[in-house]
Write a protein that holds these residues in place. Structure first.
Motif, PDB file in Angstrom:
ATOM      1  N   ARG A 188      38.647  47.481  26.357  1.00 40.78           N
ATOM      2  CA  ARG A 188      38.451  47.386  27.795  1.00 40.78           C
ATOM      3  C   ARG A 188      37.117  47.988  28.237  1.00 40.78           C
ATOM      4  O   ARG A 188      36.649  47.731  29.334  1.00 40.78           O
ATOM      5  N   ARG A 191      31.654  45.221  27.786  1.00 36.50           N
ATOM      6  CA  ARG A 191      31.201  44.636  29.029  1.00 36.50           C
ATOM      7  C   ARG A 191      31.170  43.110  29.037  1.00 36.50           C
ATOM      8  O   ARG A 191      31.009  42.501  30.080  1.00 36.50           O
ATOM      9  N   TYR A 201      42.294  42.843  22.340  1.00 40.02           N
ATOM     10  CA  TYR A 201      42.575  42.767  23.768  1.00 40.02           C
ATOM     11  C   TYR A 201      42.010  41.450  24.289  1.00 40.02           C
ATOM     12  O   TYR A 201      40.858  41.119  24.037  1.00 40.02           O
ATOM     13  N   ARG A 203      40.873  39.204  27.450  1.00 44.48           N
ATOM     14  CA  ARG A 203      40.515  39.262  28.855  1.00 44.48           C
ATOM     15  C   ARG A 203      41.143  38.092  29.611  1.00 44.48           C
ATOM     16  O   ARG A 203      41.589  37.109  29.024  1.00 44.48           O
ATOM     17  N   ASN A 204      41.132  38.223  30.939  1.00 42.58           N
ATOM     18  CA  ASN A 204      41.451  37.073  31.777  1.00 42.58           C
ATOM     19  C   ASN A 204      40.417  37.004  32.892  1.00 42.58           C
ATOM     20  O   ASN A 204      39.612  37.914  33.087  1.00 42.58           O
ATOM     21  N   LYS A 206      40.559  37.299  36.007  1.00 46.07           N
ATOM     22  CA  LYS A 206      40.633  38.286  37.084  1.00 46.07           C
ATOM     23  C   LYS A 206      39.742  39.496  36.811  1.00 46.07           C
ATOM     24  O   LYS A 206      39.318  40.177  37.747  1.00 46.07           O
ATOM     25  N   GLU A 207      39.482  39.772  35.541  1.00 44.93           N
ATOM     26  CA  GLU A 207      38.652  40.924  35.198  1.00 44.93           C
ATOM     27  C   GLU A 207      37.163  40.671  35.430  1.00 44.93           C
ATOM     28  O   GLU A 207      36.373  41.612  35.442  1.00 44.93           O
ATOM     29  N   CYS A 208      36.779  39.419  35.609  1.00 48.09           N
ATOM     30  CA  CYS A 208      35.365  39.087  35.821  1.00 48.09           C
ATOM     31  C   CYS A 208      35.035  39.252  37.296  1.00 48.09           C
ATOM     32  O   CYS A 208      34.805  38.272  38.024  1.00 48.09           O
ATOM     33  N   VAL A 209      35.000  40.509  37.732  1.00 47.56           N
ATOM     34  CA  VAL A 209      34.830  40.778  39.158  1.00 47.56           C
ATOM     35  C   VAL A 209      33.414  40.485  39.645  1.00 47.56           C
ATOM     36  O   VAL A 209      33.184  40.381  40.852  1.00 47.56           O
ATOM     37  N   ASN A 360      31.751  43.209  34.976  1.00 50.83           N
ATOM     38  CA  ASN A 360      32.081  44.074  36.125  1.00 50.83           C
ATOM     39  C   ASN A 360      31.037  45.162  36.317  1.00 50.83           C
ATOM     40  O   ASN A 360      31.371  46.299  36.661  1.00 50.83           O
TER      41      ASN A 360
END
Length: 368
Positions: A188, A191, A201, A203-204, A206-209, A360
């Motif tokens: 997590r 980057r 892990y 990612r999805n 939603k994490e790409c803010v 992010n």
């Protein structure tokens, strides 16, 4: 008499002049023909990246997550639920999970079902996903998938008979701790859009803010070529101590001499194992810019490092954004201050290019 004396042929001088004119016209037209052919190859390369973008979105729609950048190194398959259906195995990269979405379902079934696979020496028995991405006996390892090959880049026999690949998963602008088992947080803290290692892990979106349209998902790299000593000829990175390039990525650029030739310790790994999730084989970073030198702590460690996109398209390389758009990135894109230490949090010090790699960082990208 005048009719009888009329000339019926060219003189030698006139013939030579005509030949010279034709030669000049050919010389003028040949570059234009070559440029037209390269434009067609570049378009085909772009279309393949676009198809991979569609595959990523279809995968995400199915599992509400992205495939991993690299599967677990020491376990076989993904434990629990329908993990194996998502694609996984011993250090397999995200391309395995994408196979059903790029018209390669039979190959995915061969990888996931195990059983008896055709091999170099007859047949070998496998359980699902239980083989390494360098196992030459496995039919999948030797498969060359047209979707993964950019026509602008020539063939290579490096690491034959393993299948090849030109399209890499983005690990962002962080050049160290790319093995998540070292930082203990399941990846997590990394980057880029894709992570992997022992503690896998996924990612999805939603994490790409920072926004999918502002985040690179994949990019192209030139496949390693036998005897290559430059980026363009197929050398993919040079050995440099991690303690050097981690605090000062620009040290990679100082390791290149006249004519862009790497100064010793050259590795030729990029794109030579299509399903190997280790960074040197199937990842890209956003630090120094397209077609810049790359480096890793080698000789046996292919995880940490700077692995910049590269291509034979004039002036830059193509990347796939998170929203599915394909963009051509110029070699001259702003890379900020590449003498700063690789970031863990916050905005990227590597200008627009670094900002495009982080999911992010809070960077304001603007036009690029």
């Amino acid at each position: 008499m005048r009719l009888l004396n009329k000339r019926k042929a060219f003189t030698l001088i006139e013939l030579l002049v005509v030949i010279a004119i034709i030669a000049i016209l050919i010389a003028l037209l040949l570059p234009a023909v070559q440029q037209a052919r390269e434009a067609a190859r570049r378009t085909e390369c772009k279309n393949k990246l676009k198809q991979l973008g569609i595959a990523l979105h279809n995968y995400h729609d199915t599992y509400n997550m992205l495939p991993w950048g690299s599967g677990p190194e020491n376990i076989h398959g993904r434990a629990g639920g329908n993990g194996n259906a998502r694609g996984g195995g011993r250090r397999h990269n995200g391309m395995v999970g994408l196979l059903p979405y790029i018209d390669q379902a039979p190959l995915f079934n061969l990888i996931s079902a195990g059983g008896t696979a055709a091999s170099v020496n007859g047949t070998t028995n496998y359980n699902g996903f239980v083989f390494t991405p360098w196992d030459n006996n496995h039919q999948a390892v030797r498969a060359n998938i047209p979707m993964l090959l950019c026509p602008s880049d020539g063939d290579t026999t490096e690491q034959s008979p393993r299948g090849k690949n030109n399209y890499m998963f983005s690990r962002g602008d962080q050049v160290w701790d790319t093995n998540p088992s070292w930082n203990g947080n399941g990846g997590r803290g990394l980057r880029g859009m894709f992570v992997g290692g022992r503690d896998v892990y996924n990612r999805n979106f939603k994490e790409c803010v920072d926004g999918l349209s502002n985040t690179i998902a994949m990019g192209e790299r030139i496949k390693a070529k036998n005897g290559g000593t430059t980026v363009q000829s197929g050398a993919t990175h040079i050995d440099i101590q991690q303690s050097q390039y981690r605090v000062n990525p620009a040290v990679c650029e100082t390791a290149v001499g006249p004519g862009g030739v790497y100064n010793g310790g050259v590795r030729r790994w990029a794109g030579t194992r299509w399903m190997d999730g280790t960074n040197a084989f199937s990842a890209m970073t956003t630090v120094l810019g397209p077609n810049s030198p790359s480096c890793s702590q080698g000789p046996g460690d292919q995880r940490d490092g700077i692995f910049e996109p590269s291509s034979l398209h004039l002036g830059g390389a193509q990347v796939l954004m998170g929203d599915g758009a394909v963009r051509f990135i110029s070699d001259s894109i702003d890379t900020g201050d590449t003498t700063q230490e690789s970031p863990v949090n916050g905005p990227s010090p590597y200008g627009v290019w670094g900002a495009l790699g982080s999911i992010n960082g809070g960077d304001i990208v603007g036009a690029f």
